[in-house]
Motif scaffolding. Sequence first.
Motif, PDB file in Angstrom:
ATOM      1  N   SER B 183       0.865  -1.177   0.000  1.00  0.00           N
ATOM      2  CA  SER B 183       0.000   0.000   0.000  1.00  0.00           C
ATOM      3  C   SER B 183       0.903   1.228   0.000  1.00  0.00           C
ATOM      4  N   LEU B 184       0.852   1.985  -1.078  1.00  0.00           N
ATOM      5  CA  LEU B 184       1.865   2.994  -1.353  1.00  0.00           C
ATOM      6  C   LEU B 184       1.303   4.412  -1.457  1.00  0.00           C
ATOM      7  N   GLY B 185       2.109   5.363  -1.070  1.00  0.00           N
ATOM      8  CA  GLY B 185       1.691   6.749  -1.236  1.00  0.00           C
ATOM      9  C   GLY B 185       2.808   7.573  -1.858  1.00  0.00           C
ATOM     10  N   PHE B 186       2.421   8.563  -2.655  1.00  0.00           N
ATOM     11  CA  PHE B 186       3.390   9.540  -3.149  1.00  0.00           C
ATOM     12  C   PHE B 186       2.981  10.883  -2.574  1.00  0.00           C
ATOM     13  N   VAL B 187       3.846  11.431  -1.745  1.00  0.00           N
ATOM     14  CA  VAL B 187       3.490  12.655  -1.041  1.00  0.00           C
ATOM     15  C   VAL B 187       4.103  13.865  -1.741  1.00  0.00           C
ATOM     16  N   THR B 188       3.264  14.825  -2.068  1.00  0.00           N
ATOM     17  CA  THR B 188       3.756  15.971  -2.831  1.00  0.00           C
ATOM     18  C   THR B 188       3.077  17.279  -2.406  1.00  0.00           C
ATOM     19  N   ALA B 189       3.714  18.372  -2.735  1.00  0.00           N
ATOM     20  CA  ALA B 189       3.081  19.673  -2.536  1.00  0.00           C
ATOM     21  C   ALA B 189       2.313  19.973  -3.812  1.00  0.00           C
ATOM     22  N   SER B 190       1.293  20.790  -3.721  1.00  0.00           N
ATOM     23  CA  SER B 190       0.362  20.820  -4.839  1.00  0.00           C
ATOM     24  C   SER B 190       0.783  21.624  -6.065  1.00  0.00           C
ATOM     25  N   GLY B 191       1.735  22.540  -5.943  1.00  0.00           N
ATOM     26  CA  GLY B 191       2.142  23.286  -7.123  1.00  0.00           C
ATOM     27  C   GLY B 191       2.633  22.352  -8.217  1.00  0.00           C
ATOM     28  N   ARG B 192       2.236  22.596  -9.430  1.00  0.00           N
ATOM     29  CA  ARG B 192       2.619  21.704 -10.513  1.00  0.00           C
ATOM     30  C   ARG B 192       3.894  22.188 -11.179  1.00  0.00           C
ATOM     31  N   THR B 193       4.900  21.357 -11.108  1.00  0.00           N
ATOM     32  CA  THR B 193       6.041  21.606 -11.964  1.00  0.00           C
ATOM     33  C   THR B 193       6.182  20.353 -12.799  1.00  0.00           C
ATOM     34  N   MET B 194       6.960  20.470 -13.845  1.00  0.00           N
ATOM     35  CA  MET B 194       7.130  19.312 -14.715  1.00  0.00           C
ATOM     36  C   MET B 194       7.707  18.134 -13.970  1.00  0.00           C
ATOM     37  N   SER B 195       8.717  18.430 -13.132  1.00  0.00           N
ATOM     38  CA  SER B 195       9.387  17.317 -12.478  1.00  0.00           C
ATOM     39  C   SER B 195       8.412  16.577 -11.555  1.00  0.00           C
ATOM     40  N   ARG B 196       7.474  17.311 -10.979  1.00  0.00           N
ATOM     41  CA  ARG B 196       6.512  16.644 -10.097  1.00  0.00           C
ATOM     42  C   ARG B 196       5.615  15.694 -10.875  1.00  0.00           C
ATOM     43  N   ASP B 197       5.193  16.145 -12.033  1.00  0.00           N
ATOM     44  CA  ASP B 197       4.348  15.288 -12.855  1.00  0.00           C
ATOM     45  C   ASP B 197       5.076  14.000 -13.228  1.00  0.00           C
ATOM     46  N   GLU B 198       6.346  14.140 -13.572  1.00  0.00           N
ATOM     47  CA  GLU B 198       7.100  12.952 -13.965  1.00  0.00           C
ATOM     48  C   GLU B 198       7.308  11.994 -12.809  1.00  0.00           C
ATOM     49  N   LYS B 199       7.540  12.564 -11.659  1.00  0.00           N
ATOM     50  CA  LYS B 199       7.719  11.701 -10.496  1.00  0.00           C
ATOM     51  C   LYS B 199       6.439  10.912 -10.226  1.00  0.00           C
ATOM     52  N   MET B 200       5.330  11.564 -10.370  1.00  0.00           N
ATOM     53  CA  MET B 200       4.067  10.856 -10.157  1.00  0.00           C
ATOM     54  C   MET B 200       3.920   9.713 -11.150  1.00  0.00           C
TER      55      MET B 200
END
Lengths: 352, 352
Positions: B183-200
């Motif tokens: 059971s996995l989670g990816f924890v992030t802050a909500s501002g969208r940057t490209m790198s965040r999208d890729e990590k997701m």
Amino acid sequence: MSTIADVAARASVSVSTVSNVLNGRVERMGAETLARVHQAISALDYRPNRAAQQLKTGRTPMLGLLVPSIANPMYGYIAREIETSAQERHGHRVVLGNTYRNKDKETGFFEDLVAHQIRGVIVISSLVDERHFESAVRRGLVMVSYDRRATPGSATAIDHVSVDNFEAARMATAHLVAYGHRSLGFVTASGRTMSRDEKMRGFFAAAEQAGLRASAHIIDGSAQSQFGDSEMAEVGMQLAARIAADRTRPTGVVALNDLLAFGLLAGFREAGLSVPEDISIVGIDGLFLSALTNPPLSTIRLPVPQMARTIVERVIGRMADPAIKPSEFLFTPSLIERASVARPSKSARLRA
Amino acid sequence: MSTIADVAARASVSVSTVSNVLNGRVERMGAETLARVHQAISALDYRPNRAAQQLKTGRTPMLGLLVPSIANPMYGYIAREIETSAQERHGHRVVLGNTYRNKDKETGFFEDLVAHQIRGVIVISSLVDERHFESAVRRGLVMVSYDRRATPGSATAIDHVSVDNFEAARMATAHLVAYGHRSLGFVTASGRTMSRDEKMRGFFAAAEQAGLRASAHIIDGSAQSQFGDSEMAEVGMQLAARIAADRTRPTGVVALNDLLAFGLLAGFREAGLSVPEDISIVGIDGLFLSALTNPPLSTIRLPVPQMARTIVERVIGRMADPAIKPSEFLFTPSLIERASVARPSKSARLRA
DNA sequence: TTGAAAGCGCTAACAT
DNA sequence: ATGTTAGCGCTTTCAA
């Protein structure tokens, strides 16, 4: 890129008229002329060439900023405040240099500033030796130094902005004493900077005051390098191991700075010591990271934004008016109580 | 300050001869003449005026460097590597700017660079919208961007140097899976940057691969501000509280970056959860501070020094040769195993 | 092998 | 109220 001549041509005026509006000399200018010039400027999306202005006037809206290492979170914090203040409040850009506390790098930076006709420079936490500074000042630099006190007695050509390091260490130590600690340590890395010397004096003064001078000791470790970011924490870890192994160790220690304290925290944990049950720690700096450690670190906060503003005001102000004499500015730190300090345990007290 | 004319006079040669030696055009110069010039230069302690050189040549040995906030330790680290490489390997100074991820600040910085005739600029972790970049490039800037991928398909005028963010998050997630987490989670802050999208995407890909897509979730919190230093850790703390309160919470989480992970660590502790017993965490970045947390943070290390070198080589190289086409450079991260990941406890498994 | 001179884009003293 | 012009310190073409 269009030039001032292009603008002049398009507005059917002379270059000096354009120059005048550029420099705000518009009091007795015809409203219509002024309008034409503005119109030409925006039509051409004209920006004055700074290099040309600079060659002519000998000034440029830039500042130098020298740090031991911008990877050190404390210097990063200070640098952010300085850059923001320089930019937003005074329209100056900042040229950054890492010195790794190396004299040649500092000297090289000063020379480049002079060559670029950048006349203001801010120096963070340099070493004790100040002679190459004075020579840079002689070459025309307006310098303000952070985290160094003026050499007492000697008239200096440099502004000194700093926190009262004596008081910072004194407060940290007094905090330990207030919690009942009778055996104290001041943990430091071995490189000598002025601020370190002052902190040691503050430490001893507080110990003395509490009648604990005999059981107050300096504990120092040598860093491979002197510019202190990851290395500073490393020193803390090593020192923690050494302290943990010492049966006569203090029950409470003041760390030179938060980064060292982080290393101490990690090192004690590794050595099987609990903070604050087995040993108390107080840091100095008030980095935002100090709120996140386990346990959260009690520390002495430096008023960084205020200091940064003063620093910037001094460089800019003195560049504008050479008559202003360099001076010294001392800021008062404050205690942040968190969870890394507690009363010494009975066993700890007995041991000491 | 002495000028080239002073040197010429003292050496009894013309200014062009001095200029020639300054610029290394000494092949067919009389040895004796050369010696006289050198001698005059050092006697006068002469340094060419950069502003004059620049006005004439249109170039200056400086680079711009834009970061969201230099107080963020990760950006501080990258900035240190970039500045050092620019200076030591290429003789360029760097002008630093904090953007707070604000478009106007970025635009203002570009304009100032152009006005100063600084033609190279490095942009760290900007937002997704890239239009003002392209317009800066049209104004003549040579730009390299870090931590943003090229917009697929669109021919760009910008170099993109980045770590493989997809792979980073994939590795982090796979590490959790390898330890038995279901059971996995990816924890992030909500501002969208490209790198965040890729990590997701990398996170979901690893989950999918393990047949865990249905039990893999994004957990995000909104930051007050978007430039992420202290705020990033704050978000982590808040999110930790939320996660701790959730009875169906994941047994292991990947954090957007180390700073967020630090906040998570602190928040979980506050909520009474132990890491890794109750929940496992893996960070991304490999900050030196991640070795110091309690427990030490398992994380994905970015090859920062290598990336910095590439970044600098690209700006300098493309400034020198406009024929060089912008391109994309992808670096591979690596796992650092430490102590924030363990097998999920029985109770945790049951809960999930 | 070396030198003369134009000109980079701007400011500001001076002229009108 | 606006224009002319010298000159900031350097590079570089061209001439000698």
